[in-house]
Design a protein around this motif. Structure first.
Motif, PDB file in Angstrom:
ATOM      1  N   HIS A  93      44.089  36.909  71.633  1.00  0.00           N
ATOM      2  CA  HIS A  93      44.831  37.911  72.179  1.00  0.00           C
ATOM      3  C   HIS A  93      45.248  38.825  70.853  1.00  0.00           C
ATOM      4  O   HIS A  93      45.850  38.306  70.191  1.00  0.00           O
ATOM      5  CB  HIS A  93      45.965  37.449  72.945  1.00  0.00           C
ATOM      6  N   CYS A  94      45.239  40.301  71.157  1.00  0.00           N
ATOM      7  CA  CYS A  94      45.950  41.099  70.393  1.00  0.00           C
ATOM      8  C   CYS A  94      47.077  41.792  70.878  1.00  0.00           C
ATOM      9  O   CYS A  94      46.988  42.553  71.866  1.00  0.00           O
ATOM     10  CB  CYS A  94      44.720  42.326  69.789  1.00  0.00           C
ATOM     11  N   THR A 100      41.737  40.014  75.113  1.00  0.00           N
ATOM     12  CA  THR A 100      42.881  40.840  75.523  1.00  0.00           C
ATOM     13  C   THR A 100      43.777  41.483  74.506  1.00  0.00           C
ATOM     14  O   THR A 100      43.795  41.173  73.443  1.00  0.00           O
ATOM     15  CB  THR A 100      43.885  39.816  76.788  1.00  0.00           C
ATOM     16  N   ASN A 101      44.365  42.606  75.043  1.00  0.00           N
ATOM     17  CA  ASN A 101      45.290  43.201  74.105  1.00  0.00           C
ATOM     18  C   ASN A 101      46.587  43.772  74.887  1.00  0.00           C
ATOM     19  O   ASN A 101      46.908  43.387  76.044  1.00  0.00           O
ATOM     20  CB  ASN A 101      44.701  44.498  73.678  1.00  0.00           C
ATOM     21  N   ILE A 110      46.249  33.767  69.157  1.00  0.00           N
ATOM     22  CA  ILE A 110      47.117  34.846  69.283  1.00  0.00           C
ATOM     23  C   ILE A 110      47.587  35.630  68.357  1.00  0.00           C
ATOM     24  O   ILE A 110      48.173  34.937  67.376  1.00  0.00           O
ATOM     25  CB  ILE A 110      48.358  34.295  70.031  1.00  0.00           C
ATOM     26  N   ASN A 111      47.722  36.759  68.379  1.00  0.00           N
ATOM     27  CA  ASN A 111      48.546  37.670  67.151  1.00  0.00           C
ATOM     28  C   ASN A 111      47.943  37.669  65.676  1.00  0.00           C
ATOM     29  O   ASN A 111      48.510  37.871  64.987  1.00  0.00           O
ATOM     30  CB  ASN A 111      50.095  37.238  67.384  1.00  0.00           C
ATOM     31  N   CYS A 112      46.595  37.245  65.963  1.00  0.00           N
ATOM     32  CA  CYS A 112      45.988  37.300  64.430  1.00  0.00           C
ATOM     33  C   CYS A 112      46.067  38.876  63.745  1.00  0.00           C
ATOM     34  O   CYS A 112      45.702  39.853  64.506  1.00  0.00           O
ATOM     35  CB  CYS A 112      44.661  36.731  64.388  1.00  0.00           C
ATOM     36  N   VAL A 127      39.766  43.344  77.266  1.00  0.00           N
ATOM     37  CA  VAL A 127      39.112  44.329  76.783  1.00  0.00           C
ATOM     38  C   VAL A 127      37.772  44.339  76.980  1.00  0.00           C
ATOM     39  O   VAL A 127      37.028  43.307  76.902  1.00  0.00           O
ATOM     40  CB  VAL A 127      39.605  44.375  75.354  1.00  0.00           C
ATOM     41  N   ASP A 128      37.139  45.368  77.391  1.00  0.00           N
ATOM     42  CA  ASP A 128      35.694  45.511  77.496  1.00  0.00           C
ATOM     43  C   ASP A 128      35.143  45.719  76.130  1.00  0.00           C
ATOM     44  O   ASP A 128      35.061  46.670  75.362  1.00  0.00           O
ATOM     45  CB  ASP A 128      35.007  46.756  78.434  1.00  0.00           C
TER      46      ASP A 128
END
Length: 322
Positions: free
Chosen positions: A76-77, A98-99, A54-56, A316-317
């Motif tokens: 996850h972004c 995901t974003n 998460i959050n890299c 996200v695709d």
């Protein structure tokens, strides 16, 4: 014997501080949340056993990091833009991505309208004491025509706010979007490119993809209305900045408002910074008094869904790029 706990690695930052992780409620019998600082070495040390990342920071994400992720299932972004993450190794993997799209819509759309109004009301000159004798009068938005490029979580709210000012709004996207009161007409990217001259306002709110990268180039700017107000609050590389600068030297714009540029930050001696009809803000459209709370809520919901093996929010695709 392998520990069966799911390991969720969260990279802390000013936007996601370690103490904020206390709000993430997980069953400690099934999962553990591991906080690491935004340091490449620390992330590399934690990633081999991680099930989720998460959050890299985007500048620390690369193939070397991914190669060490032996059991990673989800990334996850927190931001909306994801192009830096879409390296071949991630695209070709089974890792879910995901974003933070949609949740940034309120503040970024506000910022787009703020840039536009500063230009149309000529506040950019008033606030910088650069009033020009015999300059054009401020204009009103009522009755103007606008194209909103990208009808996602930001673009739809831009359209809604423009409509409240009495603007006729055309939505531009790669596929049909819901028929909302705020959008009077829908056109494809190719249709928009053929006849941009009919729009007095253009607002860029699209992600970077193969179709949108450098969409706004010399050929496009050669066709625009000479009174066009051009606003970009999404990604800098949608615009060929040299072409934009050259077009403005020919007075082809009513005004230009940019929150993003390519390169970024824009050099202090760049020609655009010296032009009186240009406003440049330093990529701050995504900041607000509520954006971090919305981001944390999304993160909490997705962590719960991940641990319950449910569909994640905002997938996200990886092939299409958004």
């Amino acid at each position: 014997m392998k520990n069966s706990l799911s390991k969720i690695v969260v990279v802390t930052s000013s936007g996601l501080q370690k103490q904020m992780l206390d709000a993430i409620d997980v069953d400690h019998n099934t999962a553990t949340v591991i906080a690491v600082p935004d340091d490449k070495g620390e992330i590399m040390a934690a990633i081999p056993e991680a099930d989720a990342l998460i959050n890299c920071p985007r500048h620390l994400f690369d193939s070397a990091l991914l190669s060490q992720a032996r059991q990673l299932k989800w990334i996850h972004c927190g931001g909306a833009g994801v192009e830096e993450f879409l390296i071949p190794e991630l695209i070709d993997s089974d890792i879910e991505f995901t974003n933070g799209r949609i949740i940034q819509g309120p503040e970024v759309s506000d910022h787009a309208i703020a840039l536009l109004l500063c230009l149309t009301r000529r506040l950019n000159l008033t606030l910088t004491n650069r009033e020009i004798p015999n300059s054009k009068r401020p204009i009103e938005l009522r009755g103007k025509t606008a194209a909103v490029f990208g009808l996602g979580g930001i673009g739809l709210l831009v359209a809604e706010k423009l409509k409240a000012f009495g603007v006729t709004v055309t939505g531009v996207d790669v596929e049909y979007q819901p028929m909302t009161f705020a959008v009077d007409e829908f056109v494809t990217l190719s249709e928009f490119r053929r006849e941009p001259r009919r729009f007095e306002i253009i607002v860029c709110a699209a992600p970077t993809t193969k179709l949108t990268h450098k969409f706004f180039d010399r050929e496009f700017f050669a066709k625009i209305n000479p009174v066009t107000y051009f606003i970009n609050v999404s990604r800098g590389d949608l615009v060929d900045l040299d072409a934009l600068t050259e077009a403005n030297q020919d007075n082809r714009f009513g005004g230009i408002g940019l929150d993003v540029t390519d390169p970024e930050p824009l050099p202090s001696d760049h020609s655009l910074r010296k032009m009186t009809n240009v406003i440049i803000s330093p990529h701050i459209a995504g900041l607000s008094d509520h954006n971090r709370a919305r981001g944390l809520t999304l993160l909490k919901q997705n962590i719960k869904r991940f641990l319950d093996a449910q569909q994640l929010i905002n997938p996200v695709d990886k092939v299409r790029g958004y």
